[in-house]
Write a protein that holds these residues in place. Sequence first.
Motif, PDB file in Angstrom:
ATOM      1  N   ASP A   1      78.451  97.832 -28.422  1.00 28.92           N
ATOM      2  CA  ASP A   1      79.142  98.894 -27.700  1.00 28.92           C
ATOM      3  C   ASP A   1      78.770  98.862 -26.215  1.00 28.92           C
ATOM      4  O   ASP A   1      77.594  98.726 -25.861  1.00 28.92           O
ATOM      5  N   LYS A   2      79.765  98.969 -25.357  1.00 25.64           N
ATOM      6  CA  LYS A   2      79.555  98.905 -23.912  1.00 25.64           C
ATOM      7  C   LYS A   2      78.573  99.978 -23.430  1.00 25.64           C
ATOM      8  O   LYS A   2      77.634  99.683 -22.674  1.00 25.64           O
ATOM      9  N   GLN A   3      78.740 101.216 -23.866  1.00 23.35           N
ATOM     10  CA  GLN A   3      77.874 102.293 -23.391  1.00 23.35           C
ATOM     11  C   GLN A   3      76.431 102.097 -23.850  1.00 23.35           C
ATOM     12  O   GLN A   3      75.494 102.360 -23.088  1.00 23.35           O
ATOM     13  N   GLU A   4      76.247 101.614 -25.085  1.00 20.01           N
ATOM     14  CA  GLU A   4      74.894 101.388 -25.585  1.00 20.01           C
ATOM     15  C   GLU A   4      74.209 100.268 -24.806  1.00 20.01           C
ATOM     16  O   GLU A   4      73.020 100.356 -24.470  1.00 20.01           O
ATOM     17  N   LEU A   5      74.977  99.216 -24.485  1.00 19.90           N
ATOM     18  CA  LEU A   5      74.416  98.109 -23.715  1.00 19.90           C
ATOM     19  C   LEU A   5      74.053  98.559 -22.307  1.00 19.90           C
ATOM     20  O   LEU A   5      72.991  98.204 -21.781  1.00 19.90           O
TER      21      LEU A   5
ATOM     22  N   LEU B   1      67.322  92.085 -27.277  1.00 13.68           N
ATOM     23  CA  LEU B   1      68.044  93.307 -26.927  1.00 13.68           C
ATOM     24  C   LEU B   1      69.278  93.476 -27.806  1.00 13.68           C
ATOM     25  O   LEU B   1      69.526  94.537 -28.375  1.00 13.68           O
ATOM     26  N   LEU B   2      70.038  92.411 -27.944  1.00 13.71           N
ATOM     27  CA  LEU B   2      71.270  92.496 -28.712  1.00 13.71           C
ATOM     28  C   LEU B   2      71.008  92.664 -30.201  1.00 13.71           C
ATOM     29  O   LEU B   2      71.757  93.349 -30.901  1.00 13.71           O
ATOM     30  N   ASN B   3      69.937  92.056 -30.683  1.00  6.53           N
ATOM     31  CA  ASN B   3      69.588  92.224 -32.091  1.00  6.53           C
ATOM     32  C   ASN B   3      69.319  93.689 -32.429  1.00  6.53           C
ATOM     33  O   ASN B   3      69.472  94.110 -33.575  1.00  6.53           O
ATOM     34  N   ASN B   4      68.907  94.457 -31.436  1.00  4.15           N
ATOM     35  CA  ASN B   4      68.606  95.868 -31.665  1.00  4.15           C
ATOM     36  C   ASN B   4      69.819  96.773 -31.439  1.00  4.15           C
ATOM     37  O   ASN B   4      69.689  97.989 -31.505  1.00  4.15           O
ATOM     38  N   SER B   5      70.985  96.182 -31.171  1.00  6.51           N
ATOM     39  CA  SER B   5      72.128  97.004 -30.768  1.00  6.51           C
ATOM     40  C   SER B   5      73.420  96.639 -31.483  1.00  6.51           C
ATOM     41  O   SER B   5      74.484  97.028 -31.048  1.00  6.51           O
ATOM     42  N   GLN B   6      73.342  95.901 -32.554  1.00  5.67           N
ATOM     43  CA  GLN B   6      74.548  95.306 -33.077  1.00  5.67           C
ATOM     44  C   GLN B   6      74.960  95.827 -34.448  1.00  5.67           C
ATOM     45  O   GLN B   6      74.180  96.409 -35.171  1.00  5.67           O
ATOM     46  N   TYR B   7      76.247  95.644 -34.755  1.00  4.29           N
ATOM     47  CA  TYR B   7      76.704  95.683 -36.136  1.00  4.29           C
ATOM     48  C   TYR B   7      77.547  94.436 -36.355  1.00  4.29           C
ATOM     49  O   TYR B   7      78.031  93.820 -35.406  1.00  4.29           O
TER      50      TYR B   7
END
Length: 232
Positions: free
Chosen positions: A101-105, A16-22
């Motif tokens: 990002d909190k909202q994306e998570l 999940l985090l790999n798809n949401s990070q910078y």
Amino acid sequence: MMMQTNTQFPSNLIQLLNNSQYMKKTEKGTFLFQEDELANELFVIISGKVQISKMIPDGRELTIRMCKEGDLIGEVPLFDQPQKYMLNAKVIENGQVAVFDKQELEKKLGENHQLALEFMKWLNHQYRKNQTKFRDLVLNGKKGALYSTLIRLSNSYGEPCEKGIFITIPITNQELANFCGTSREVVNRMLSELRKQNIITIDKSYITIHDLNYLKVEIDCENCPIEICNID
């Protein structure tokens, strides 16, 4: 970029985090966040080390965690009104972090209830770790705080050696004092007593524990699992 994390962090959350990070480079002495800043991001350490601490009203610093590769940090209350960070995250070794990002998570967890459950389990694990640390500070006094800190260091960074357990990272008396929420002078006296009894030796900020059982007996150690009883 795929991150590598410790085994405490669920594999499906890693995906999940790999798809949401910078990615963000971190430099020693800088802060990822500080108390009273708006809490809108979480961080996973890719490399380097980060110290999590709290400033006590009398001006002393209480170190809560010393985080390394694979640790998730940032006290962001999900699915709640905007809040502020209650702790400081200071970089103590150059490295890199993944930023979320909190909202994306929140969006991704809301779409996948199984992932949300795993995330809640992981947060509960972190709560248990923090709870045992504060228990040691409150119930066992300054001596118990120091002894439990040494035990946690041995669990996180200890390596068996001929004379006992060698702590592989250097740590100063002031840093130990910060973990205990007390002054360096108090820690100096307690360490001196332990050295006189040959419980520990210290060489250039590297500690060797010769009698770990002594420390455990002195604080009525409950032998918590290492995944709970550590300095991270």
